[in-house]
Each structure stands twice: as C-alpha cells, then as structure tokens.
Design an enzyme around this catalytic site. Structure first.
Site, PDB file in Angstrom:
ATOM      1  CG  HIS A   1      15.199 -13.934   9.096  1.00 55.04           C
ATOM      2  ND1 HIS A   1      16.030 -15.032   8.344  1.00 55.04           N
ATOM      3  CD2 HIS A   1      15.687 -12.539   8.260  1.00 55.04           C
ATOM      4  CE1 HIS A   1      16.946 -13.697   7.883  1.00 55.04           C
ATOM      5  NE2 HIS A   1      16.723 -12.227   8.605  1.00 55.04           N
TER       6      HIS A   1
ATOM      7  CG  HIS B   1      16.568 -13.215   3.758  1.00 51.21           C
ATOM      8  ND1 HIS B   1      15.384 -12.729   4.155  1.00 51.21           N
ATOM      9  CD2 HIS B   1      17.565 -13.041   4.617  1.00 51.21           C
ATOM     10  CE1 HIS B   1      15.976 -11.836   5.006  1.00 51.21           C
ATOM     11  NE2 HIS B   1      17.014 -11.943   5.075  1.00 51.21           N
TER      12      HIS B   1
END
Length: 312
Positions: A117, A267
């Site tokens: 996300h 990440h």
C-alpha cells in the site's frame, strides 16, 4: 554496494533502484540546514533511507519530521498517542485481528497483494513522507518491503504509459485502513469514511518524475472504464508496483528508523506477521503533503471526507 560519502552523510545504497542506509550522525541532535538539504536530496534519489542504532525519544522523532514540513495527526481514522497525537503506534498483533471494512466501495479493489500500500491515499492530500521507528523489535521476522513507483512507471511500455497518463482512479478506505476504531477521533474530527479521486500517474513535486500512483490496498476503480477493463488494468499495474526488481527489504534491529518518500514508494510490512508471535511495536509520524497532480494537470479531489489536516 560501496559507501557514498557526501558532505555530511555517509550513504550505503542497498540496491541500484531503491534504498540507502545512512550513517555518521546522531538523530538525537538538531540538524543544520545543510544536513537537512542533503537528507532531502538523498530521499529524492533513493526514496527510502534507513538509520540504525538511533535510540531517540518521541520528541526527537517529531523534531526530525518537522525538518521536512508540518506534521499531520497520527492517522485520519485512528487516534495517536494521547501525549503526542502526531504519533501512531502499531503492534504486530493488530494485523492478526479481523478488520471489517466500512462497506462503502462500489467496486472491488485489486487483489490484496499481501499488504502492499501507499499511506493514506483515500484522502485527496496524502502525506508526503512517513517516518517509522522501532520501539520493540523481535530477534527475527517483521521485515518491511518498499517498492520504487518511479521505476514501476518507467518499466511500462510507452503505449501503456500513454494510456494511463490521462486517467484518474478512486481511492477509498478499505478493510486495511478502517480497522475497528471510533467513527470520531479524539480531536473531534470524523474518522471516515474517506474517498478521493487521484491521477493514475502523478508528477513528483520535487523531482518532476512520473510516479505510478496505484495503491493495491485502496484503489477501487479507474474512472471512465468498464468494470472489467478497470479491474484488469489495475491488476496489471499493481503487479508492476510489487515487482521484486523494484524492491528493497529491511531487516529491523533495535532503535532502527526509516524515512520514506510516500509520494514515490509503496510498502508492505510486517510481511510475515502471520508466522511469528514475538512482540513488535513501531511508532510512525507523517509529514503533510499536497494535492497530487497528473501529467495532464489534473489535481486530486476529495470525494468523501475532508482533507488531511496539519497538527504541528
């Protein structure tokens, strides 16, 4: 990779594409303007900076964040620490809880992609930088991955780039972000739901680079496409976001700290929380960002909920 010595910073790149470890100074001490400028240049180049052995306090972390801009509240949906409402504390055990979503999406987002996300894109002005600090770190496990979204865009064929440069997509709060917190934050602000319309490609405000602005966690659909077309294209782009050659993996250690450019990275982490039971606690702050702008000049718009405010 070799150590790169700048005027003040010692940088050790971890991959050719993303991530550098920084050494040579103490984050408990104030930073002068030249050092801050070098840190900014290093973030622009490497997207994620890793620091080890930095036993800093909450106040030190807040001071570090303010070098890069005004700080936001901890999260649009969740409360921060009572003493420091800018700080969001997360425990690995929270990832194992059932997290029902808010029930508002009209279209299914892409597959989960194992937690990949971009922070807080369901508001029209996501944060520019995130700073995450380890408080309680297990002896092994709990690693975090980052991906370079500039490289992800550059890796697309020119025809696909041309197609997506003028498209917009809706980002909504989902199960990952909704949690089970209150509908009103401690400061009286509504805790969602949120939705925003963003360009599918954004132009980085500092570097001018084109960034593939797809959030596998909260991008629900592309405006103007049929549902099947939207889903297939989002799946394709989310796979680009998560390609291994654009990634760096960080093995946490006690007192480690990470600064990343939330305008240019996605990440995932802790990536293996389902496989270990050791305590893991981190604290995050976020620096206020601006409305993303696409290559065609389209500027992000709020669809539901207010903009992400500034607290300090």
């Amino acid at each position: 990779m070799p150590l790169l010595q700048r005027n003040r910073l010692a940088l050790r790149p971890l991959t050719p594409v993303i991530g550098a470890e920084v050494s040579g100074f103490d984050l408990r001490q104030p930073l002068d303007a030249d050092t801050v400028a070098e840190l900014q240049a290093a973030i622009n180049r490497w997207k994620v900076l890793f620091f080890r052995d930095q036993p800093i306090s909450d106040e030190d972390q807040l001071r570090l964040g303010r070098y890069f801009g005004a700080l936001t509240p901890a999260h649009p949906i969740a409360d921060g620490l009572e003493a420091h409402p800018e700080i969001w504390e997360r425990h690995a055990s929270e990832y194992k809880k059932h997290r029902p979503d808010l029930g508002i999406p009209t279209s299914k987002p892409p597959r989960d992609y194992k937690g990949w996300h971009i922070d807080i894109t369901f508001v029209a002005n996501p944060n520019s930088y995130s700073i995450l600090r380890g408080i309680e770190i297990p002896a092994y496990g709990g690693d975090t991955l980052w991906s370079n979204l500039v490289a992800a865009y550059d890796g697309l064929s020119p025809r696909i780039q041309s197609l997506i440069d003028g498209l917009q997509a809706v980002h909504r709060t989902g199960s990952y972000d909704a949690g089970s917190g209150p509908r009103v934050r401690r400061d009286g602000k509504p805790a969602g739901p949120f939705a925003a319309l963003h360009p599918l490609v954004r132009v980085h405000p500092h570097t001018g680079e084109k960034v593939l602005f797809v959030n596998p966690g909260t991008t629900s659909h592309i405006v103007g496409l049929r549902e099947r077309e939207s889903q297939v294209l989002l799946d394709l782009l989310a796979e680009e976001v998560t390609r291994p050659e654009y990634q760096v993996r960080f093995h946490w250690s006690p007192h480690a700290l990470v600064i990343w450019d939330n305008q240019a990275t996605a990440h995932a982490g802790p990536i293996d929380y389902a496989h270990f039971d050791a305590p893991r606690t981190v604290r995050r702050i976020t620096v206020a960002g601006e409305l993303p702008v696409g290559p065609d000049g389209f500027r992000s718009q709020p669809l539901e909920g207010e903009l992400f405010g500034v607290i300090s």
